[in-house]
Design a protein around this motif. Structure first.
Motif, PDB file in Angstrom:
ATOM      1  N   GLN A 120       1.043  -1.314  -0.407  1.00 39.42           N
ATOM      2  CA  GLN A 120       0.156  -0.552   0.172  1.00 39.42           C
ATOM      3  C   GLN A 120       1.141   1.369  -0.035  1.00 39.42           C
ATOM      4  O   GLN A 120       0.345   2.732  -0.808  1.00 39.42           O
ATOM      5  CB  GLN A 120      -0.749  -0.118   1.423  1.00 39.42           C
ATOM      6  CG  GLN A 120      -1.886   0.859   1.369  1.00 39.42           C
ATOM      7  CD  GLN A 120      -2.897   0.802   0.150  1.00 39.42           C
ATOM      8  OE1 GLN A 120      -3.268  -0.667  -0.309  1.00 39.42           O
ATOM      9  NE2 GLN A 120      -3.470   1.426  -0.593  1.00 39.42           N
ATOM     10  N   ALA A 121       2.119   0.948   1.062  1.00 39.28           N
ATOM     11  CA  ALA A 121       2.732   2.490   0.825  1.00 39.28           C
ATOM     12  C   ALA A 121       3.058   3.063  -0.803  1.00 39.28           C
ATOM     13  O   ALA A 121       3.019   3.969  -1.192  1.00 39.28           O
ATOM     14  CB  ALA A 121       4.246   1.891   1.292  1.00 39.28           C
ATOM     15  N   TYR A 122       3.880   1.986  -1.352  1.00 38.55           N
ATOM     16  CA  TYR A 122       3.910   2.270  -3.052  1.00 38.55           C
ATOM     17  C   TYR A 122       2.777   2.574  -3.839  1.00 38.55           C
ATOM     18  O   TYR A 122       3.081   2.938  -4.727  1.00 38.55           O
ATOM     19  CB  TYR A 122       5.638   1.748  -3.378  1.00 38.55           C
ATOM     20  CG  TYR A 122       4.459  -0.091  -4.318  1.00 38.55           C
ATOM     21  CD1 TYR A 122       3.605  -0.457  -5.438  1.00 38.55           C
ATOM     22  CD2 TYR A 122       5.094  -1.230  -3.157  1.00 38.55           C
ATOM     23  CE1 TYR A 122       3.430  -1.237  -5.575  1.00 38.55           C
ATOM     24  CE2 TYR A 122       4.892  -2.788  -3.696  1.00 38.55           C
ATOM     25  CZ  TYR A 122       3.725  -2.650  -4.401  1.00 38.55           C
ATOM     26  OH  TYR A 122       3.172  -3.922  -4.621  1.00 38.55           O
ATOM     27  N   LYS A 158      16.625   3.078   4.720  1.00 37.33           N
ATOM     28  CA  LYS A 158      16.117   3.726   4.737  1.00 37.33           C
ATOM     29  C   LYS A 158      15.871   3.988   3.240  1.00 37.33           C
ATOM     30  O   LYS A 158      16.120   4.209   2.048  1.00 37.33           O
ATOM     31  CB  LYS A 158      16.517   5.021   5.066  1.00 37.33           C
ATOM     32  CG  LYS A 158      15.193   6.342   5.096  1.00 37.33           C
ATOM     33  CD  LYS A 158      16.232   7.674   5.563  1.00 37.33           C
ATOM     34  CE  LYS A 158      15.015   9.102   5.130  1.00 37.33           C
ATOM     35  NZ  LYS A 158      15.717  10.158   5.065  1.00 37.33           N
ATOM     36  N   VAL A 159      13.820   3.845   3.183  1.00 33.97           N
ATOM     37  CA  VAL A 159      13.785   3.586   1.981  1.00 33.97           C
ATOM     38  C   VAL A 159      12.521   4.437   1.310  1.00 33.97           C
ATOM     39  O   VAL A 159      12.101   5.994   2.033  1.00 33.97           O
ATOM     40  CB  VAL A 159      12.198   2.334   2.297  1.00 33.97           C
ATOM     41  CG1 VAL A 159      11.630   2.230   0.752  1.00 33.97           C
ATOM     42  CG2 VAL A 159      12.590   0.464   1.825  1.00 33.97           C
ATOM     43  N   ALA A 160      13.261   4.681   0.161  1.00 28.70           N
ATOM     44  CA  ALA A 160      12.247   6.442  -0.741  1.00 28.70           C
ATOM     45  C   ALA A 160      11.894   5.743  -2.357  1.00 28.70           C
ATOM     46  O   ALA A 160      12.231   5.289  -2.341  1.00 28.70           O
ATOM     47  CB  ALA A 160      13.635   7.330  -0.814  1.00 28.70           C
ATOM     48  N   LEU A 181      12.773   2.474  -5.911  1.00 24.63           N
ATOM     49  CA  LEU A 181      12.624   2.399  -4.553  1.00 24.63           C
ATOM     50  C   LEU A 181      13.649   2.683  -4.572  1.00 24.63           C
ATOM     51  O   LEU A 181      14.069   2.096  -4.394  1.00 24.63           O
ATOM     52  CB  LEU A 181      11.825   0.954  -4.028  1.00 24.63           C
ATOM     53  CG  LEU A 181      10.713   0.696  -4.493  1.00 24.63           C
ATOM     54  CD1 LEU A 181      10.296  -1.236  -3.739  1.00 24.63           C
ATOM     55  CD2 LEU A 181       9.964   1.835  -3.256  1.00 24.63           C
ATOM     56  N   LEU A 182      14.061   3.575  -3.824  1.00 26.82           N
ATOM     57  CA  LEU A 182      16.023   3.328  -3.243  1.00 26.82           C
ATOM     58  C   LEU A 182      15.644   3.326  -2.213  1.00 26.82           C
ATOM     59  O   LEU A 182      15.563   3.070  -1.350  1.00 26.82           O
ATOM     60  CB  LEU A 182      16.234   5.363  -3.138  1.00 26.82           C
ATOM     61  CG  LEU A 182      15.495   5.649  -4.591  1.00 26.82           C
ATOM     62  CD1 LEU A 182      14.881   5.756  -5.569  1.00 26.82           C
ATOM     63  CD2 LEU A 182      16.978   7.289  -4.792  1.00 26.82           C
ATOM     64  N   ALA A 186      19.657   4.412  -2.086  1.00 26.97           N
ATOM     65  CA  ALA A 186      20.642   3.724  -3.763  1.00 26.97           C
ATOM     66  C   ALA A 186      18.956   3.173  -4.455  1.00 26.97           C
ATOM     67  O   ALA A 186      18.431   2.801  -3.715  1.00 26.97           O
ATOM     68  CB  ALA A 186      21.745   2.757  -3.389  1.00 26.97           C
ATOM     69  N   HIS A 187      19.166   2.735  -5.938  1.00 29.58           N
ATOM     70  CA  HIS A 187      18.750   2.522  -6.826  1.00 29.58           C
ATOM     71  C   HIS A 187      18.286   1.612  -6.180  1.00 29.58           C
ATOM     72  O   HIS A 187      18.877   0.186  -6.364  1.00 29.58           O
ATOM     73  CB  HIS A 187      18.756   2.751  -8.060  1.00 29.58           C
ATOM     74  CG  HIS A 187      17.082   2.524  -8.843  1.00 29.58           C
ATOM     75  ND1 HIS A 187      17.824   0.716  -9.338  1.00 29.58           N
ATOM     76  CD2 HIS A 187      16.018   2.425  -9.243  1.00 29.58           C
ATOM     77  CE1 HIS A 187      16.298   0.477  -9.943  1.00 29.58           C
ATOM     78  NE2 HIS A 187      15.434   1.659  -9.937  1.00 29.58           N
TER      79      HIS A 187
END
Length: 329
Positions: A120-122, A158-160, A181-182, A186-187
């Motif tokens: 659900q986050a992405y 850490k997810v970005a 998703l990083l 980093a990718h």
């Protein structure tokens, strides 16, 4: 004079020093591979997968830092055995593997430490991005995710999220948002998220069937609200667009008029009557003829006499006007 005891003492010290140096240079190294390891870093070293012991502490320290490979993605694993480790450390110092005493496992299973990342986050990130993109262009729109999506297994860090609409030139019924998703900047991976889209706006549609070549006039169209996501091509948004335009193909009543269906009306239209000039010396003759093909200023076209008894080439000068030149006679 030195005493015999003193000379013997110095000799013993020298021998001991040489022996120590020999042991430092040729001392054994013990490498004990672990059965399996779970790692956080993107790469792993010999020290991550094995216990190393030896008399040469500096060499042992160097061997621990030898890079062996990349840590597998979350949910995957890799095996690395003694032969692969031996080959790698021999590149650092040729033949060094011959001094190794192997213990422990024959090979190590390498896995990444991972955690569950809620889908659900992405999905929410993709939804926000597409809503923002649509909101800048349309007042009445909707976008709903379609398809099935799974939770992810991600490595520690850490997810970005970064999102981008796949096709940014116009709206369509199915639209894709690419989600990057990083992990620790980093990718890590890219995911497609698909949406069912509607985007309603006022457009112009045909009030009746029109054939190809029809020069468009405002009374032939009416304004209506339609879902642009279901329209193929860019709709005509203003009546000024149709000035001097005609249809490329036949279109039925109710069709949304798009720019792709238009082309400029030529200076001379096939079947049109036009004035044709021809000069002989100082004498200029003007006759009425019929165009057998379309043409714009400067184009050579074939025309015929109105009774159809003869045809010839002429160059278009202007709307409804052509000239017969020496080359065409």
């Amino acid at each position: 004079m030195y005493s015999v005891k003193a000379i013997l003492a110095v000799g013993l010290l020298l021998v001991a020093g040489i022996a120590d140096a020999g042991r430092t240079q040729t001392g054994a190294i013990e490498i004990s591979l672990r059965d399996q390891v779970r790692l956080q870093d993107r790469t792993f070293t010999l020290g991550d997968i094995a216990q190393l012991d030896g008399t040469d502490s500096r060499l042992v320290s160097r061997l621990k830092r030898v890079l062996l490979g990349r840590t597998p993605r979350a949910g995957a694993s890799a095996q690395i055995g003694r032969d692969a480790v031996a080959s790698r450390i021999d590149r650092l110092s040729p033949g060094i593997s011959k001094r190794v005493t192997w213990k422990g496992a024959a090979q190590t299973r390498v896995q990444a430490q991972h955690h569950r990342y809620d889908r659900q986050a992405y999905l929410d990130a993709a939804q926000r991005h597409l809503d923002n993109w649509l909101g800048k262009r349309y007042k009445d729109f909707s976008a709903k995710p379609v398809g099935s999506y799974n939770d992810l297994q991600l490595p520690a860090g850490k997810v970005a999220i970064q999102a981008e609409v796949a096709r940014r030139d116009r709206v369509s019924k199915r639209m894709c948002v690419w989600v990057d998703l990083l992990i620790d900047e980093a990718h890590y991976t890219t995911l497609p998220v698909w949406f069912d889209v509607t985007a309603k706006a006022e457009v112009y549609e045909l009030q009746r069937d029109l054939s190809a070549g029809t020069s468009l006039k405002p009374h032939m169209l009416k304004k209506t609200k339609r879902d642009l996501a279901a329209v193929s091509g860019e709709p005509v948004a203003a009546l000024t667009v149709i000035e001097g335009q005609r249809l490329i193909r036949d279109l039925p009543s109710g069709t949304v008029l798009t720019k792709a269906a238009l082309q400029p009306v030529p200076d001379v239209i096939r079947g049109q009557k036009l004035q044709v000039k021809a000069s002989v010396g100082k004498v200029t003759l003007i006759a009425t003829a019929r165009a057998l093909e379309d043409g714009n200023r400067g184009d050579p076209i074939r025309v015929e006499r109105l009774d159809g008894s003869d045809n010839y080439m002429a160059r278009v000068l202007d709307t409804g006007l052509a000239v017969v030149e020496e080359d065409y006679r």
